[in-house]
Design a protein around this motif. Structure first.
Motif, PDB file in Angstrom:
ATOM      1  N   PHE A 117       7.610  -4.802  15.232  1.00  0.00           N
ATOM      2  CA  PHE A 117       8.981  -5.293  15.271  1.00  0.00           C
ATOM      3  C   PHE A 117       9.641  -5.180  13.899  1.00  0.00           C
ATOM      4  O   PHE A 117      10.797  -4.784  13.772  1.00  0.00           O
ATOM      5  N   LEU A 154       7.833  -0.368  20.820  1.00  0.00           N
ATOM      6  CA  LEU A 154       8.022  -1.803  20.999  1.00  0.00           C
ATOM      7  C   LEU A 154       7.646  -2.226  22.420  1.00  0.00           C
ATOM      8  O   LEU A 154       6.958  -3.226  22.614  1.00  0.00           O
ATOM      9  N   ALA A 206       3.949  -2.153  22.698  1.00  0.00           N
ATOM     10  CA  ALA A 206       3.358  -3.273  21.954  1.00  0.00           C
ATOM     11  C   ALA A 206       3.495  -4.588  22.708  1.00  0.00           C
ATOM     12  O   ALA A 206       2.649  -5.466  22.587  1.00  0.00           O
ATOM     13  N   VAL A 207       4.545  -4.746  23.476  1.00  0.00           N
ATOM     14  CA  VAL A 207       4.727  -5.968  24.257  1.00  0.00           C
ATOM     15  C   VAL A 207       3.932  -5.902  25.553  1.00  0.00           C
ATOM     16  O   VAL A 207       3.333  -6.890  25.980  1.00  0.00           O
ATOM     17  N   TRP A 226       2.243  -6.960  16.903  1.00  0.00           N
ATOM     18  CA  TRP A 226       3.593  -6.961  17.470  1.00  0.00           C
ATOM     19  C   TRP A 226       4.631  -7.256  16.394  1.00  0.00           C
ATOM     20  O   TRP A 226       5.678  -6.619  16.336  1.00  0.00           O
TER      21      TRP A 226
END
Length: 192
Positions: A47, A13, A16-17, A43
């Motif tokens: 998530f 995560l 990905a951010v 994203w």
């Protein structure tokens, strides 16, 4: 295990951010509406995977705790089994007279009384299963401890000479389970 699993997803995560943010900050000229849409889609997928995995993991942990309590309750019901009830009567009689009987007399009494011998085998087989379920973390130890610890410690002390002389030779694994349970519950009692 679950923490490690969750940490891996957490790192995904974070990556990905961070990738879109780094791209946006370092290469603003390469950002297009289409690329933003793709990054946002990726994203959201990550998530979604993380949240569903976390929900599954939470449900699995709750189910495991439920099964542990259920297994512990099975032991409490099994302890009232007819054969174990007969075995408990024999062991109670022996425990009443234990201080008056020498170790050799106790061993001789057990060896000469087939019903007592069989009742001890059944009783300590039950305790072996309890110990194994605690070792394998398939039963709620706090529940079992509250329900059985005094009984087991008393039985173990009463027949320790028999456990050491007979079970150690005939059933090494069972002997180790009984020793494990006795030391674990004795230590737990001493801590309180």
């Amino acid at each position: 295990m679950y923490r490690t699993y969750f940490k891996k997803w957490l790192w995904l995560l974070v990556i990905a951010v961070l990738i879109p943010l780094i791209t946006l900050l370092l290469l603003p000229e390469k950002i297009t509406l289409e690329r933003c849409y793709h990054m946002f889609t990726i994203w959201m997928l990550i998530f979604g995977l993380i949240s569903s995995s976390y929900e599954f993991m939470s449900n699995s942990l709750a189910y495991k705790e439920f099964k542990k309590r259920e297994n512990a309750e099975r032991f409490s019901r099994a302890y009232d089994d007819e054969y174990l009830r007969v075995a408990r009567e024999f062991t109670r009689e022996q425990r009443k007279n234990r201080e008056k009987i020498s170790n050799n007399d106790l061993l001789e009494n057990i060896n000469n009384n087939n019903e007592l011998y069989i009742s001890l085998i059944h009783t300590f087989n039950f305790w072996e299963r309890v110990a194994l379920s605690i070792k394998m973390d398939t039963s709620d130890e706090d529940y079992l401890f509250a329900f059985f610890s005094d009984i087991y410690i008393e039985q173990y002390k009463c027949f320790e000479v028999w456990i050491d002389s007979v079970l150690q030779k005939q059933n090494k694994l069972g002997y180790e389970q009984l020793k494990f349970l006795y030391s674990r519950w004795s230590n737990k009692k001493n801590e309180k």
